[in-house]
Design a protein around this motif. Structure first.
Motif, short mmCIF file in Angstrom:
data_model
loop_
_atom_site.label_atom_id
_atom_site.label_comp_id
_atom_site.label_asym_id
_atom_site.label_seq_id
_atom_site.Cartn_x
_atom_site.Cartn_y
_atom_site.Cartn_z
N PHE A 77 0.84 -1.21 0.00
CA PHE A 77 0.00 0.00 0.00
C PHE A 77 0.87 1.25 0.00
O PHE A 77 0.66 2.17 -0.80
CB PHE A 77 -0.92 -0.01 1.22
N TYR A 78 1.86 1.32 0.89
CA TYR A 78 2.66 2.54 1.00
C TYR A 78 3.64 2.72 -0.15
O TYR A 78 4.01 3.85 -0.48
CB TYR A 78 3.35 2.61 2.36
N ASN A 79 4.03 1.63 -0.79
CA ASN A 79 4.78 1.80 -2.04
C ASN A 79 3.91 2.48 -3.09
O ASN A 79 4.39 3.34 -3.84
CB ASN A 79 5.25 0.44 -2.56
N LEU A 80 2.65 2.11 -3.14
CA LEU A 80 1.74 2.66 -4.14
C LEU A 80 1.34 4.10 -3.87
O LEU A 80 1.19 4.90 -4.80
CB LEU A 80 0.48 1.79 -4.22
N VAL A 81 1.16 4.47 -2.60
CA VAL A 81 0.54 5.77 -2.30
C VAL A 81 1.49 6.84 -1.79
O VAL A 81 1.11 8.02 -1.75
CB VAL A 81 -0.60 5.61 -1.26
N THR A 82 2.70 6.50 -1.37
CA THR A 82 3.55 7.49 -0.69
C THR A 82 3.81 8.73 -1.54
O THR A 82 3.67 9.86 -1.06
CB THR A 82 4.89 6.85 -0.26
N ASP A 83 4.18 8.56 -2.79
CA ASP A 83 4.43 9.74 -3.64
C ASP A 83 3.18 10.57 -3.84
O ASP A 83 3.24 11.81 -3.84
CB ASP A 83 4.99 9.30 -4.99
N ILE A 84 2.04 9.91 -4.03
CA ILE A 84 0.79 10.64 -4.21
C ILE A 84 0.43 11.40 -2.94
O ILE A 84 -0.02 12.55 -2.98
CB ILE A 84 -0.34 9.68 -4.63
N TYR A 85 0.62 10.76 -1.79
CA TYR A 85 0.37 11.45 -0.52
C TYR A 85 1.24 12.70 -0.39
O TYR A 85 0.76 13.78 -0.03
CB TYR A 85 0.67 10.51 0.65
N GLU A 86 2.53 12.55 -0.67
CA GLU A 86 3.44 13.69 -0.54
C GLU A 86 3.06 14.81 -1.51
O GLU A 86 3.08 15.99 -1.16
CB GLU A 86 4.88 13.26 -0.80
N TRP A 87 2.73 14.43 -2.71
CA TRP A 87 2.39 15.41 -3.75
C TRP A 87 1.07 16.11 -3.44
O TRP A 87 0.97 17.33 -3.53
CB TRP A 87 2.32 14.70 -5.10
N GLY A 88 0.08 15.35 -3.04
CA GLY A 88 -1.25 15.91 -2.90
C GLY A 88 -1.66 16.31 -1.50
O GLY A 88 -2.68 16.99 -1.31
N TRP A 89 -0.86 15.92 -0.47
CA TRP A 89 -1.27 16.19 0.91
C TRP A 89 -0.15 16.85 1.71
O TRP A 89 -0.38 17.77 2.49
CB TRP A 89 -1.68 14.87 1.58
N GLY A 90 1.07 16.38 1.53
CA GLY A 90 2.20 16.91 2.29
C GLY A 90 3.00 15.77 2.91
O GLY A 90 2.81 14.61 2.57
N GLN A 91 3.87 16.10 3.84
CA GLN A 91 4.76 15.10 4.42
C GLN A 91 4.23 14.50 5.72
O GLN A 91 4.87 13.61 6.28
CB GLN A 91 6.14 15.75 4.67
N SER A 92 3.10 14.96 6.19
CA SER A 92 2.46 14.41 7.39
C SER A 92 1.20 13.67 6.97
O SER A 92 0.20 14.29 6.60
CB SER A 92 2.11 15.53 8.39
N PHE A 93 1.24 12.34 7.02
CA PHE A 93 0.16 11.53 6.49
C PHE A 93 -0.93 11.31 7.54
O PHE A 93 -1.18 10.18 7.97
CB PHE A 93 0.70 10.17 6.01
N HIS A 94 -1.57 12.37 7.97
CA HIS A 94 -2.62 12.24 8.97
C HIS A 94 -3.55 13.44 8.92
O HIS A 94 -3.29 14.43 8.23
CB HIS A 94 -2.03 12.08 10.37
N PHE A 95 -4.65 13.35 9.67
CA PHE A 95 -5.60 14.45 9.80
C PHE A 95 -5.30 15.24 11.07
O PHE A 95 -4.54 14.80 11.94
CB PHE A 95 -7.03 13.92 9.86
N SER A 96 -5.95 16.39 11.18
CA SER A 96 -5.90 17.17 12.41
C SER A 96 -7.12 18.08 12.43
O SER A 96 -7.65 18.45 11.38
CB SER A 96 -4.62 18.01 12.47
N PRO A 97 -7.61 18.44 13.63
CA PRO A 97 -8.76 19.34 13.70
C PRO A 97 -8.42 20.70 13.09
O PRO A 97 -7.30 21.19 13.23
CB PRO A 97 -9.00 19.47 15.21
N SER A 98 -9.38 21.27 12.39
CA SER A 98 -9.18 22.62 11.85
C SER A 98 -9.13 23.61 13.00
O SER A 98 -9.80 23.44 14.02
CB SER A 98 -10.33 22.98 10.90
N ILE A 99 -8.33 24.65 12.84
CA ILE A 99 -8.20 25.69 13.85
C ILE A 99 -8.50 27.03 13.19
O ILE A 99 -7.83 27.41 12.22
CB ILE A 99 -6.78 25.72 14.45
N PRO A 100 -9.53 27.75 13.65
CA PRO A 100 -9.88 29.04 13.05
C PRO A 100 -8.68 29.98 13.00
O PRO A 100 -7.95 30.13 13.98
CB PRO A 100 -10.97 29.59 13.99
#
Length: 368
Positions: A77-100
């Motif tokens: 899975f991570y071989n397949l998605v790591t580059d796409i994650y970095e390109w489309g999301w960033g270097q932190s592969f997780h969510f976080s609560p939005s902060i106004p």
């Protein structure tokens, strides 16, 4: 049309394509250029075959529940998605609560810093990052605390990416990355002053197995904090829509099976931890963790067009379009789950703050 007009039109189109692919790049944070997308450690000609292999795991559900099968499943899975994650999301592969008033990038960093503040990391401490990915959280935590952070990931490609990023950030003296299975950690007993995991232990077939490993490598009295993916008390296993959403998330995120919030603390106690605090960080007044998924829909469509064009031109490996489409559908399942009032999963916002108490209890007034 004269030659000058043709030249100007061609230059405009080429410039627009370059801006669209290379400059505009990812949804928010530039971790990787679109033209550099790969299949990780998988050779380009085998990406599509490995994508099909990944899906074959779900046709054999009994196999992905075993500890022997899951590492290969997650590694693929991570071989397949790591580059796409970095390109489309960033270097932190997780969510976080939005902060106004804060960008998604700042909200992510603050979410990571909170983890290391909870375990009271200090300069000179040796801290374990369980499932470190390409090291986005590791670098934020090392820079914030000046502790020495050791990350472990099953994926060799992520190890190499993390080391590159660590060096570029000037944090390679504080950040170390090890390729290994967190179900069989290559570290001696009582060797870490603290530990954290951010949306990583969800990949373990049995949570008690990875918690037992973390317990083993922590020094007595050390603190561990985990952001877990869980279903909440709003989830109904008899509801077909709920089941469809959860299974869609599991398929699209390499999860052997999402766990209930009610099981997390009990599992920690079972292996010897003392639970200091358990909290659902997704409940109000917290801002939605899924807002970035909804706000990024235009970017997802744009990126999908880019991936399709690059694959057609032979720049991106054959099969990259299938992987990106899988991730796009998974994002939809995540937002659908969030739209069912707090049903689905707190997706990384379920905080478990626990203490290794094999030989000594936590000396904390608020340990309850």
């Amino acid at each position: 049309m004269d030659s000058l007009s043709l030249f100007c039109t061609g230059a405009l189109l080429a410039g627009g394509l370059y801006w669209f692919v290379c400059i505009l790049g990812p949804a928010e944070q530039k971790g990787k250029r679109a033209t550099d997308l790969s299949g990780g450690s998988i050779s380009a000609e085998k990406v599509q075959d490995n994508y099909k292999q990944y899906w074959s795991f779900f046709r054999r559900p009994k196999e992905i529940e075993t500890a022997e099968k899951v590492p290969d499943f997650v590694d693929t899975f991570y071989n397949l998605v790591t580059d796409i994650y970095e390109w489309g999301w960033g270097q932190s592969f997780h969510f976080s609560p939005s902060i106004p008033g804060k960008s998604h990038r700042d909200a992510t960093r603050l979410h990571e810093e909170m983890a290391v503040d909870l375990i009271e990391a200090k300069p000179g401490h040796r801290i374990l990052d369980v499932g470190c990915g390409v090291g986005g959280p590791m670098r934020a935590i090392a820079a914030h605390s000046r502790a020495n952070v050791v990350g472990i990931t099953i994926n060799e490609y992520q190890v190499n990416r993390a080391r590159i990023h660590n060096k570029e950030a000037g944090l390679d003296s504080l950040c170390e990355v090890v390729c290994g299975n967190f179900l069989e950690m290559p570290f001696p007993d009582n060797s870490f002053d603290g530990a954290y995991s951010i949306e990583a232990t969800c990949h373990a077939p049995k949570l008690e197995d990875v918690y037992a490993q973390i317990f083993r490598v922590l020094k007595p009295g050390a603190l561990y904090v985990s952001y877990e993916w869980v279903t909440t008390d709003k989830y109904r296993g008899e509801n077909p829509e709920h089941v469809e959403i959860i299974q869609g998330i599991e398929r699209g995120d390499a999860l052997p099976g999402l766990r209930s919030y009610a099981d997390i603390a009990e599992t920690a106690r079972k292996v010897g931890f003392e639970v200091v605090k358990e909290q659902d960080l997704a409940k109000p007044p917290a801002q939605p963790w899924w807002s970035r998924l909804k706000m990024g829909r235009i970017a997802y469509w744009r990126n999908h067009i880019v991936v399709t064009v690059l694959a057609a031109l032979g720049i991106a490996p054959k099969g990259t379009v299938d992987v990106h489409e899988m991730l796009f559908k998974t994002a939809d399942y995540l937002t659908r789950g969030a739209d069912v009032p707090h049903m689905l999963t707190t997706s990384g916002q379920h905080l478990l703050w626990i203490c290794q108490s094999l030989l000594s209890s936590c000396s904390r007034d608020d340990a309850t």
